[in-house]
Write a protein that holds these residues in place. Structure first.
Motif, PDB file in Angstrom:
ATOM      1  N   LEU A   9       0.834  -1.191   0.000  1.00 48.82           N
ATOM      2  CA  LEU A   9       0.000   0.000   0.000  1.00 48.82           C
ATOM      3  C   LEU A   9       0.872   1.244   0.000  1.00 48.82           C
ATOM      4  CD1 LEU A   9      -2.840   1.339   0.367  1.00 48.82           C
ATOM      5  CD2 LEU A   9      -2.419   1.199   2.840  1.00 48.82           C
ATOM      6  N   VAL A  10       0.639   2.136  -0.960  1.00 44.18           N
ATOM      7  CA  VAL A  10       1.306   3.437  -1.016  1.00 44.18           C
ATOM      8  C   VAL A  10       0.337   4.475  -0.451  1.00 44.18           C
ATOM      9  CG1 VAL A  10       2.274   5.212  -2.527  1.00 44.18           C
ATOM     10  CG2 VAL A  10       2.718   2.787  -2.993  1.00 44.18           C
ATOM     11  N   VAL A  11       0.796   5.215   0.559  1.00 41.25           N
ATOM     12  CA  VAL A  11      -0.047   6.207   1.229  1.00 41.25           C
ATOM     13  C   VAL A  11       0.551   7.590   0.990  1.00 41.25           C
ATOM     14  CG1 VAL A  11      -1.164   6.871   3.388  1.00 41.25           C
ATOM     15  CG2 VAL A  11      -0.502   4.472   3.014  1.00 41.25           C
ATOM     16  N   SER A  12      -0.254   8.497   0.497  1.00 41.06           N
ATOM     17  CA  SER A  12       0.226   9.868   0.293  1.00 41.06           C
ATOM     18  C   SER A  12       0.071  10.672   1.589  1.00 41.06           C
ATOM     19  CB  SER A  12      -0.530  10.519  -0.858  1.00 41.06           C
ATOM     20  OG  SER A  12      -1.893  10.698  -0.533  1.00 41.06           O
ATOM     21  N   PRO A  13       0.577  11.902   1.648  1.00 39.47           N
ATOM     22  CA  PRO A  13       0.575  12.662   2.905  1.00 39.47           C
ATOM     23  C   PRO A  13      -0.829  13.024   3.397  1.00 39.47           C
ATOM     24  CG  PRO A  13       2.204  13.553   1.374  1.00 39.47           C
ATOM     25  CD  PRO A  13       1.361  12.578   0.597  1.00 39.47           C
ATOM     26  N   ILE A  14      -0.961  13.072   4.721  1.00 37.55           N
ATOM     27  CA  ILE A  14      -2.156  13.648   5.315  1.00 37.55           C
ATOM     28  C   ILE A  14      -2.163  15.147   5.012  1.00 37.55           C
ATOM     29  CG2 ILE A  14      -2.199  11.922   7.150  1.00 37.55           C
ATOM     30  CD1 ILE A  14      -1.218  14.163   9.078  1.00 37.55           C
ATOM     31  N   LEU A  15      -3.290  15.794   5.270  1.00 37.48           N
ATOM     32  CA  LEU A  15      -3.386  17.223   5.035  1.00 37.48           C
ATOM     33  C   LEU A  15      -2.396  17.977   5.920  1.00 37.48           C
ATOM     34  CD1 LEU A  15      -5.308  19.382   3.529  1.00 37.48           C
ATOM     35  CD2 LEU A  15      -6.119  19.798   5.864  1.00 37.48           C
ATOM     36  N   CYS A  16      -1.672  18.904   5.317  1.00 31.20           N
ATOM     37  CA  CYS A  16      -0.764  19.784   6.052  1.00 31.20           C
ATOM     38  C   CYS A  16      -0.797  21.133   5.330  1.00 31.20           C
ATOM     39  CB  CYS A  16       0.650  19.212   6.088  1.00 31.20           C
ATOM     40  SG  CYS A  16       1.849  20.263   6.940  1.00 31.20           S
ATOM     41  N   PRO A  17      -1.654  22.061   5.759  1.00 31.32           N
ATOM     42  CA  PRO A  17      -1.818  23.319   5.033  1.00 31.32           C
ATOM     43  C   PRO A  17      -0.514  24.067   4.771  1.00 31.32           C
ATOM     44  CG  PRO A  17      -3.560  23.082   6.654  1.00 31.32           C
ATOM     45  CD  PRO A  17      -2.597  21.947   6.891  1.00 31.32           C
ATOM     46  N   LEU A  18       0.466  23.885   5.634  1.00 31.84           N
ATOM     47  CA  LEU A  18       1.744  24.568   5.464  1.00 31.84           C
ATOM     48  C   LEU A  18       2.361  24.281   4.105  1.00 31.84           C
ATOM     49  CD1 LEU A  18       3.911  26.262   7.047  1.00 31.84           C
ATOM     50  CD2 LEU A  18       4.944  24.079   7.674  1.00 31.84           C
ATOM     51  N   LEU A  26      -7.297   9.919   5.824  1.00 29.22           N
ATOM     52  CA  LEU A  26      -6.943   9.695   7.227  1.00 29.22           C
ATOM     53  C   LEU A  26      -7.057  10.969   8.050  1.00 29.22           C
ATOM     54  CD1 LEU A  26      -3.736   7.530   6.622  1.00 29.22           C
ATOM     55  CD2 LEU A  26      -6.044   6.714   7.147  1.00 29.22           C
ATOM     56  N   TYR A  27      -6.720  12.096   7.425  1.00 26.00           N
ATOM     57  CA  TYR A  27      -6.770  13.398   8.103  1.00 26.00           C
ATOM     58  C   TYR A  27      -6.884  14.456   7.009  1.00 26.00           C
ATOM     59  CZ  TYR A  27      -5.230  17.454  10.882  1.00 26.00           C
ATOM     60  OH  TYR A  27      -5.127  18.671  11.507  1.00 26.00           O
ATOM     61  N   GLY A  28      -8.112  15.039   6.917  1.00 26.48           N
ATOM     62  CA  GLY A  28      -8.377  16.002   5.856  1.00 26.48           C
ATOM     63  C   GLY A  28      -8.808  17.347   6.396  1.00 26.48           C
ATOM     64  N   GLU A  29      -9.476  18.114   5.555  1.00 26.20           N
ATOM     65  CA  GLU A  29      -9.816  19.485   5.921  1.00 26.20           C
ATOM     66  C   GLU A  29     -10.753  19.560   7.124  1.00 26.20           C
ATOM     67  OE1 GLU A  29     -11.228  21.696   2.607  1.00 26.20           O
ATOM     68  OE2 GLU A  29      -9.374  21.476   1.448  1.00 26.20           O
ATOM     69  N   ASP A  56     -11.050  17.395   9.515  1.00 28.41           N
ATOM     70  CA  ASP A  56     -10.282  17.006  10.701  1.00 28.41           C
ATOM     71  C   ASP A  56      -9.393  18.158  11.161  1.00 28.41           C
ATOM     72  OD1 ASP A  56     -11.143  14.169  10.648  1.00 28.41           O
ATOM     73  OD2 ASP A  56     -10.037  14.173   8.755  1.00 28.41           O
ATOM     74  N   HIS A  57      -8.772  18.850  10.196  1.00 23.54           N
ATOM     75  CA  HIS A  57      -7.890  19.963  10.559  1.00 23.54           C
ATOM     76  C   HIS A  57      -8.661  21.092  11.228  1.00 23.54           C
ATOM     77  CE1 HIS A  57      -5.392  23.597   9.905  1.00 23.54           C
ATOM     78  NE2 HIS A  57      -4.407  22.758  10.185  1.00 23.54           N
ATOM     79  N   ALA A  58      -9.893  21.315  10.784  1.00 19.75           N
ATOM     80  CA  ALA A  58     -10.703  22.354  11.417  1.00 19.75           C
ATOM     81  C   ALA A  58     -10.994  22.020  12.875  1.00 19.75           C
ATOM     82  CB  ALA A  58     -12.009  22.540  10.643  1.00 19.75           C
ATOM     83  N   GLU A  59     -11.149  20.725  13.155  1.00 25.86           N
ATOM     84  CA  GLU A  59     -11.442  20.286  14.522  1.00 25.86           C
ATOM     85  C   GLU A  59     -10.181  20.063  15.337  1.00 25.86           C
ATOM     86  OE1 GLU A  59     -13.503  16.448  16.790  1.00 25.86           O
ATOM     87  OE2 GLU A  59     -13.590  16.627  14.598  1.00 25.86           O
ATOM     88  N   LEU A  60      -9.171  19.479  14.712  1.00 25.90           N
ATOM     89  CA  LEU A  60      -7.929  19.106  15.400  1.00 25.90           C
ATOM     90  C   LEU A  60      -6.736  19.642  14.606  1.00 25.90           C
ATOM     91  CD1 LEU A  60      -8.840  15.375  16.142  1.00 25.90           C
ATOM     92  CD2 LEU A  60      -8.699  17.203  17.845  1.00 25.90           C
ATOM     93  N   PRO A  61      -6.466  20.941  14.674  1.00 25.09           N
ATOM     94  CA  PRO A  61      -5.342  21.495  13.909  1.00 25.09           C
ATOM     95  C   PRO A  61      -4.006  20.951  14.391  1.00 25.09           C
ATOM     96  CG  PRO A  61      -6.227  23.124  15.431  1.00 25.09           C
ATOM     97  CD  PRO A  61      -7.162  21.954  15.474  1.00 25.09           C
ATOM     98  N   LEU A  62      -3.023  20.960  13.501  1.00 21.90           N
ATOM     99  CA  LEU A  62      -1.686  20.479  13.842  1.00 21.90           C
ATOM    100  C   LEU A  62      -1.016  21.525  14.740  1.00 21.90           C
ATOM    101  CD1 LEU A  62      -0.676  19.306  10.247  1.00 21.90           C
ATOM    102  CD2 LEU A  62      -1.689  17.932  12.083  1.00 21.90           C
ATOM    103  N   PRO A  63      -0.685  21.196  15.979  1.00 21.52           N
ATOM    104  CA  PRO A  63      -0.218  22.209  16.930  1.00 21.52           C
ATOM    105  C   PRO A  63       1.020  22.978  16.476  1.00 21.52           C
ATOM    106  CG  PRO A  63      -0.790  20.181  18.075  1.00 21.52           C
ATOM    107  CD  PRO A  63      -0.837  19.875  16.614  1.00 21.52           C
ATOM    108  N   ASP A  64       1.951  22.286  15.822  1.00 14.35           N
ATOM    109  CA  ASP A  64       3.171  22.970  15.382  1.00 14.35           C
ATOM    110  C   ASP A  64       3.192  23.174  13.871  1.00 14.35           C
ATOM    111  OD1 ASP A  64       3.606  20.443  14.424  1.00 14.35           O
ATOM    112  OD2 ASP A  64       5.497  20.098  15.475  1.00 14.35           O
TER     113      ASP A  64
END
Length: 409
Positions: free
Chosen positions: A291-300, A367-370, A372-380
């Motif tokens: 299985l090839v998995v691409s990156p989770i959402l990272c707005p940066l 796995l982690y999209g827009e 999810d980011h609105a609810e649980l943003p990446l702290p750093d």
């Protein structure tokens, strides 16, 4: 394969199990038989060092970040059967610290009994590797051996697992119990071999059994070998060869974020490098579900190339964040962004799958999209927190190990 049942006390102890000392404690040699999740054990002056890459790979990838990451035993655990009610594990840890940054949490040791959480502890002492993010220098400050101690265990034959900290380099010095221990033979569950970045490694997870791969493995009923290597998922050929040579029933590779972080490749080199990485795995595992998995959402970095660097202006506020140094217009020159990587990985897997029916693709934003980011943003701005690790692990288990998933039982 079934696990061994209780040993009749009238039978002689196995030759590999030392007899109890005069104080009633058994000291058991720390060998490969007792460890899961490590690819190699190195004998040191103090004990043994679990490695998640073999010596040949470490020699070819002489990089400080890689050396630190692979020696942090994410997913590595001691597994044995015993009637012991007390277990002590002497360790020499090396904890990371960053000049001017908030202290990093101590590594935790998770205890499972017959697969269920049964305790958690930390150790004192150990070395501290103090990093200066402005200059890149490192200062090692030596410290003493510490002890992870669990008491009050049920007085019956049981399977014991001690998961080592995912975020501290750990040398194992001695294992003591108040009753003999026996290794647990493998083979009762499928082995899942996973490679990824610091997110797969477990950065900012609460404990070693709550990194997203550990959670997904538990929910999926598989044995995990975690080659999540913080800052080091860079399509290195030696990592692909290590995966090729590691027995596994299921394989996944999560590709992308570190290549953008490091601004390591341009598009022209990226696509052949992915092909080469997958070709190497397939040289040894031609039919294994992959299985090839691409990156989770990272707005940066969705549309902004790297490199990513620490934002030193936030350290004085007691927090660490990252910033992107690239510019969106640099994509025209072949710089990578997460959206570019997802598009290329999806196209590449579709192309290869015509001749490889056991090759699959998963968009990391499932796995982690827009939302999810609105609810649980990446702290750093780069790494998920403990709650997000749980969400990613549960989603992966559902999408990949669940009915209709590529790794369904």
């Amino acid at each position: 394969m079934s696990t061994p049942g209780p040993r009749d006390p009238r039978d002689p102890a196995p030759e590999s199990t030392p007899a109890p000392s005069a104080e009633g404690w058994v000291t058991t040699p720390l060998t490969e038989e007792l460890l899961r999740g490590a690819l190699e054990l190195e004998r040191t002056a103090r004990g043994v060092q679990p490695h998640r890459l073999p010596a040949r790979a470490r020699a070819q990838g002489a990089d400080g970040q890689l050396n630190m990451a692979e020696a942090q035993p994410s997913g590595v655990r001691l597994v044995f059967r015993t009637r012991a009610t007390a277990v002590e594990l002497d360790v020499l840890r090396t904890k990371m610290a960053y000049e001017g940054a908030p202290p990093r949490p101590d590594g935790r040791y998770d205890l499972l009994i017959d697969g269920e959480p049964a305790g958690q502890t930390e150790v004192t002492g150990g070395n501290v590797l103090l990093m200066d993010m402005a200059t890149g220098s490192a200062d090692l400050r030596p410290g003493p051996v510490g002890t992870a101690r669990f008491t009050g265990l049920p007085d019956r034959d049981k399977r014991v697992e001690i998961w080592l900290p995912h975020n501290e380099m750990t040398q194992l010095v001695a294992l003591r119990t108040d009753a003999p221990v026996e290794p647990v033979a493998g083979g009762d569950r499928r082995v899942w071999l996973h490679h990824g970045s610091s997110i797969s490694h477990g950065s900012d997870a609460a404990s070693p059994t709550t990194t997203w791969p550990a959670l997904a493995a538990s929910l999926g009923g598989v044995d995990l070998v975690n080659l999540g290597l913080a800052g080091s998922a860079l399509l290195d050929p030696f990592t692909a060869r290590a995966m090729r040579d590691t027995p596994a029933d299921l394989i996944s590779v999560k590709i992308g974020i570190n290549l953008v972080n490091a601004d390591l490749l341009r598009l022209r080199a990226f696509v052949p490098a992915v092909h080469g990485f997958l070709d190497t795995i397939r040289d040894g595992r031609p039919k294994t579900p992959l299985l090839v998995v691409s990156p989770i959402l990272c707005p940066l970095h969705e549309d902004t190339p790297g490199p990513s660097v620490p934002d030193l202006s936030t350290i004085g506020e007691g927090r660490l964040r990252f910033a992107a140094m690239g510019k969106p217009e640099e994509r025209a020159a072949g710089k990578l962004t997460l959206n570019v990587i997802r598009e290329e990985l999806a196209r590449l897997v579709e192309q290869r799958a015509a001749d490889d029916p056991n090759l699959y693709y998963l968009d990391g934003r499932e796995l982690y999209g827009e939302a999810d980011h609105a609810e649980l943003p990446l702290p750093d701005a780069l790494h998920p927190d403990a709650a997000t690790h749980r969400r990613i692990g549960e989603r992966f288990a559902q999408l990949v190990f669940g009915d209709g998933g590529p790794f369904a039982g």
